[in-house]
Design a protein around this motif. Structure first.
Motif, PDB file in Angstrom:
ATOM      1  N   PHE A 146      -1.314   7.514   6.436  1.00  0.00           N
ATOM      2  CA  PHE A 146      -1.454   6.083   6.650  1.00  0.00           C
ATOM      3  C   PHE A 146      -1.802   5.802   8.102  1.00  0.00           C
ATOM      4  CE2 PHE A 146       0.687   5.945   2.632  1.00  0.00           C
ATOM      5  CZ  PHE A 146       0.244   4.771   2.038  1.00  0.00           C
ATOM      6  N   SER A 147      -2.717   4.833   8.289  1.00  0.00           N
ATOM      7  CA  SER A 147      -3.186   4.430   9.604  1.00  0.00           C
ATOM      8  C   SER A 147      -3.119   2.909   9.695  1.00  0.00           C
ATOM      9  CB  SER A 147      -4.627   4.923   9.813  1.00  0.00           C
ATOM     10  OG  SER A 147      -5.254   4.263  10.899  1.00  0.00           O
ATOM     11  N   TRP A 148      -2.663   2.374  10.826  1.00  0.00           N
ATOM     12  CA  TRP A 148      -2.560   0.935  11.018  1.00  0.00           C
ATOM     13  C   TRP A 148      -2.249   0.703  12.503  1.00  0.00           C
ATOM     14  CZ3 TRP A 148       1.144   4.246  10.042  1.00  0.00           C
ATOM     15  CH2 TRP A 148       2.381   4.106  10.659  1.00  0.00           C
ATOM     16  N   ALA A 149      -2.259  -0.536  12.920  1.00  0.00           N
ATOM     17  CA  ALA A 149      -1.924  -0.871  14.300  1.00  0.00           C
ATOM     18  C   ALA A 149      -0.437  -1.173  14.404  1.00  0.00           C
ATOM     19  CB  ALA A 149      -2.739  -2.070  14.768  1.00  0.00           C
ATOM     20  N   THR A 150       0.240  -0.522  15.336  1.00  0.00           N
ATOM     21  CA  THR A 150       1.661  -0.796  15.549  1.00  0.00           C
ATOM     22  C   THR A 150       1.771  -2.025  16.459  1.00  0.00           C
ATOM     23  OG1 THR A 150       1.638   0.885  17.298  1.00  0.00           O
ATOM     24  CG2 THR A 150       2.475   1.538  15.137  1.00  0.00           C
ATOM     25  N   THR A 151       1.378  -3.161  15.898  1.00  0.00           N
ATOM     26  CA  THR A 151       1.337  -4.441  16.599  1.00  0.00           C
ATOM     27  C   THR A 151       2.249  -5.429  15.872  1.00  0.00           C
ATOM     28  OG1 THR A 151      -0.658  -4.988  15.327  1.00  0.00           O
ATOM     29  CG2 THR A 151      -0.993  -4.062  17.513  1.00  0.00           C
ATOM     30  N   PRO A 152       2.372  -6.665  16.367  1.00  0.00           N
ATOM     31  CA  PRO A 152       3.318  -7.611  15.765  1.00  0.00           C
ATOM     32  C   PRO A 152       3.183  -7.751  14.248  1.00  0.00           C
ATOM     33  CG  PRO A 152       2.486  -8.494  17.820  1.00  0.00           C
ATOM     34  CD  PRO A 152       1.725  -7.224  17.568  1.00  0.00           C
ATOM     35  N   GLY A 153       4.336  -7.697  13.580  1.00  0.00           N
ATOM     36  CA  GLY A 153       4.367  -7.858  12.138  1.00  0.00           C
ATOM     37  C   GLY A 153       4.112  -6.599  11.352  1.00  0.00           C
ATOM     38  N   GLU A 159       9.115   4.040  10.928  1.00  0.00           N
ATOM     39  CA  GLU A 159       9.410   3.159   9.795  1.00  0.00           C
ATOM     40  C   GLU A 159       8.399   3.373   8.676  1.00  0.00           C
ATOM     41  OE1 GLU A 159       9.772  -1.617   8.756  1.00  0.00           O
ATOM     42  OE2 GLU A 159       9.315  -0.961  10.797  1.00  0.00           O
ATOM     43  N   ALA A 160       7.122   3.453   9.028  1.00  0.00           N
ATOM     44  CA  ALA A 160       6.087   3.648   8.014  1.00  0.00           C
ATOM     45  C   ALA A 160       6.203   5.019   7.361  1.00  0.00           C
ATOM     46  CB  ALA A 160       4.710   3.493   8.647  1.00  0.00           C
ATOM     47  N   ARG A 161       6.599   5.996   8.116  1.00  0.00           N
ATOM     48  CA  ARG A 161       6.764   7.329   7.524  1.00  0.00           C
ATOM     49  C   ARG A 161       7.884   7.326   6.489  1.00  0.00           C
ATOM     50  NH1 ARG A 161       7.356  12.212  11.669  1.00  0.00           N
ATOM     51  NH2 ARG A 161       9.515  11.527  11.569  1.00  0.00           N
ATOM     52  N   LYS A 162       8.950   6.582   6.765  1.00  0.00           N
ATOM     53  CA  LYS A 162      10.045   6.462   5.800  1.00  0.00           C
ATOM     54  C   LYS A 162       9.612   5.663   4.575  1.00  0.00           C
ATOM     55  CE  LYS A 162      13.735   6.783   9.255  1.00  0.00           C
ATOM     56  NZ  LYS A 162      14.809   6.035   9.986  1.00  0.00           N
ATOM     57  N   LEU A 163       8.844   4.604   4.798  1.00  0.00           N
ATOM     58  CA  LEU A 163       8.399   3.759   3.691  1.00  0.00           C
ATOM     59  C   LEU A 163       7.471   4.498   2.738  1.00  0.00           C
ATOM     60  CD1 LEU A 163       7.623   0.403   5.561  1.00  0.00           C
ATOM     61  CD2 LEU A 163       9.329   0.710   3.755  1.00  0.00           C
ATOM     62  N   THR A 164       6.609   5.336   3.278  1.00  0.00           N
ATOM     63  CA  THR A 164       5.552   5.955   2.480  1.00  0.00           C
ATOM     64  C   THR A 164       5.847   7.405   2.079  1.00  0.00           C
ATOM     65  OG1 THR A 164       4.342   6.789   4.416  1.00  0.00           O
ATOM     66  CG2 THR A 164       3.846   4.535   3.681  1.00  0.00           C
ATOM     67  N   PHE A 206       0.802  -1.229   0.000  1.00  0.00           N
ATOM     68  CA  PHE A 206       0.000   0.000   0.000  1.00  0.00           C
ATOM     69  C   PHE A 206       0.838   1.283   0.000  1.00  0.00           C
ATOM     70  CE2 PHE A 206      -2.273  -3.431   2.099  1.00  0.00           C
ATOM     71  CZ  PHE A 206      -3.461  -3.452   1.396  1.00  0.00           C
ATOM     72  N   VAL A 207       2.145   1.161   0.084  1.00  0.00           N
ATOM     73  CA  VAL A 207       2.974   2.341   0.348  1.00  0.00           C
ATOM     74  C   VAL A 207       2.908   3.392  -0.758  1.00  0.00           C
ATOM     75  CG1 VAL A 207       4.543   1.111   1.880  1.00  0.00           C
ATOM     76  CG2 VAL A 207       5.046   1.197  -0.572  1.00  0.00           C
ATOM     77  N   ASP A 208       2.533   2.988  -1.978  1.00  0.00           N
ATOM     78  CA  ASP A 208       2.469   3.955  -3.072  1.00  0.00           C
ATOM     79  C   ASP A 208       1.039   4.434  -3.347  1.00  0.00           C
ATOM     80  OD1 ASP A 208       1.503   1.567  -4.084  1.00  0.00           O
ATOM     81  OD2 ASP A 208       2.488   1.784  -6.046  1.00  0.00           O
ATOM     82  N   TYR A 209       0.094   4.122  -2.477  1.00  0.00           N
ATOM     83  CA  TYR A 209      -1.295   4.535  -2.695  1.00  0.00           C
ATOM     84  C   TYR A 209      -1.420   6.061  -2.661  1.00  0.00           C
ATOM     85  CZ  TYR A 209      -3.696  -0.022  -2.493  1.00  0.00           C
ATOM     86  OH  TYR A 209      -4.181  -1.279  -2.780  1.00  0.00           O
ATOM     87  N   PRO A 210      -2.350   6.624  -3.454  1.00  0.00           N
ATOM     88  CA  PRO A 210      -2.501   8.085  -3.531  1.00  0.00           C
ATOM     89  C   PRO A 210      -3.307   8.646  -2.358  1.00  0.00           C
ATOM     90  CG  PRO A 210      -4.069   7.031  -5.003  1.00  0.00           C
ATOM     91  CD  PRO A 210      -3.229   5.924  -4.415  1.00  0.00           C
ATOM     92  N   VAL A 211      -2.708   8.597  -1.172  1.00  0.00           N
ATOM     93  CA  VAL A 211      -3.327   9.133   0.035  1.00  0.00           C
ATOM     94  C   VAL A 211      -2.314  10.053   0.716  1.00  0.00           C
ATOM     95  CG1 VAL A 211      -4.811   7.119   0.351  1.00  0.00           C
ATOM     96  CG2 VAL A 211      -2.566   7.180   1.474  1.00  0.00           C
ATOM     97  N   SER A 212      -2.791  10.825   1.687  1.00  0.00           N
ATOM     98  CA  SER A 212      -1.890  11.739   2.389  1.00  0.00           C
ATOM     99  C   SER A 212      -1.513  11.255   3.776  1.00  0.00           C
ATOM    100  CB  SER A 212      -2.516  13.134   2.480  1.00  0.00           C
ATOM    101  OG  SER A 212      -3.824  13.068   2.993  1.00  0.00           O
TER     102      SER A 212
END
Length: 317
Positions: free
Chosen positions: A238-245, A251-256, A230-236
């Motif tokens: 990202f939301s997710w649970a910082t849980t296992p895996g 990290e997500a801010r760098k990825l996206t 999903f990292v290249d999706y056209p959104v401003s």
């Protein structure tokens, strides 16, 4: 909006979202509950928590309401008798029925809170919607995915056409963006190839229809998500649970390269916390990101009965 752009802030914006199952059966009830939350907590943005089953209702799903805040409605009639009927599913008219009701709620909320409060409106990914539509729920959909994929793709296309119009209607009604969610894109449930075939193309159709909206959020729900898909999706945001895996906030801010929404637990964990512990969790997450490109919120929706003292404590920190 400065947080979305990654600019320096006087404070990190914060919001929560939670169901009130006694106030989701009409546009006016949903609007009234959202306005009440706004007046009570003065959150920096609003995510009206429409009932999860409103999408399936467009194809005949029927509900029995509990009338109780913490008890979700029961399904009295499923939209489809079985998953094979996805092979003949036709698009629904998003300007009518349950979806039109949600759009009307956005209009009412916008009128009440004014132009300066950002509002994001929830849309479930087509693949997620399918998991509500048959008696066999998610297991039946996943079985169809592997045994007769063409039928599932036909159904996804019909749902996708409906939700694409719905997304446009949301923005026209005054929403600043959509909160686009999926619960199926996890490693235990679908493969990378299945994600690319049954998730991605339908997601992108909806998101590209409203890509000029300034506050579109991609929410990837669950543990061990296929976040990389999903990292290249056209959104401003990202939301997710910082849980296992799943990735950490930084990290997500760098990825996206986009802002992140999170840092606080969702249900059921948050319901049993003390205010001091929740505030400490908030401060730790803000320290992790340095307060840049960060909107403070829960991993997912929070318990309907979450004590107001918890929510007030985070808002006042």
């Amino acid at each position: 909006m400065a947080a979305i752009r990654g600019e320096p802030l006087d404070r990190v914006p914060v919001s929560f979202w939670l169901h009130n199952h006694a106030a989701e059966d009409s546009a006016q009830a949903l609007a009234n509950e959202t306005i009440r939350l706004h007046q009570t907590f003065n959150w920096d943005f609003l995510k009206p928590q429409s009932r999860a089953l409103c999408f399936a209702e467009m194809w005949g799903q029927q509900l029995e309401y509990s009338g109780q805040r913490e008890v979700a409605p029961k399904i009295s009639r499923f939209a489809l008798r079985d998953a094979m009927e996805f092979g003949t599913l036709q698009p629904a008219d998003a300007s009518r029925g349950a979806l039109a009701e949600q759009v009307q709620a956005i209009r009412t909320i916008r009128s009440a809170v004014g132009a300066d409060v950002p509002i994001v409106a929830t849309i479930f990914a087509p693949l997620m919607v399918t998991t509500y539509m048959t008696p066999g729920r998610r297991d039946e959909v996943l079985r169809l995915m592997r045994e007769d994929p063409a039928k599932l793709q036909h159904g996804l296309a019909a749902i996708n056409e409906t939700l694409t119009q719905y997304a446009r209607d949301y923005i026209a009604a005054g929403a600043d963006g959509i909160f686009y969610a999926t619960t199926v894109a996890t490693q235990p449930l679908i493969s990378e190839a299945e994600c690319k075939r049954f998730q991605r193309p339908f997601d992108l159709t909806v998101l590209k229809a409203v890509e000029n909206a300034p506050f579109n959020i991609m929410h990837v729900c669950g543990n061990n998500t296929r976040f990389d898909e999903f990292v290249d999706y056209p959104v401003s945001v990202f939301s997710w649970a910082t849980t296992p895996g799943n990735p950490a906030l930084t990290e997500a801010r760098k990825l996206t390269g986009r802002a992140v929404l999170g840092g606080l637990p969702g249900k059921p964990q948050i319901g049993g916390m003390q205010p001091e512990a929740l505030v400490e969790r908030a401060r730790t997450s803000i320290a992790e990101t340095g307060g840049r490109g960060h909107l403070l919120g829960p991993d997912c929706s929070i318990n309907p009965g979450t004590p107001e003292a918890l929510l007030q404590a985070v808002g006042k920190m």
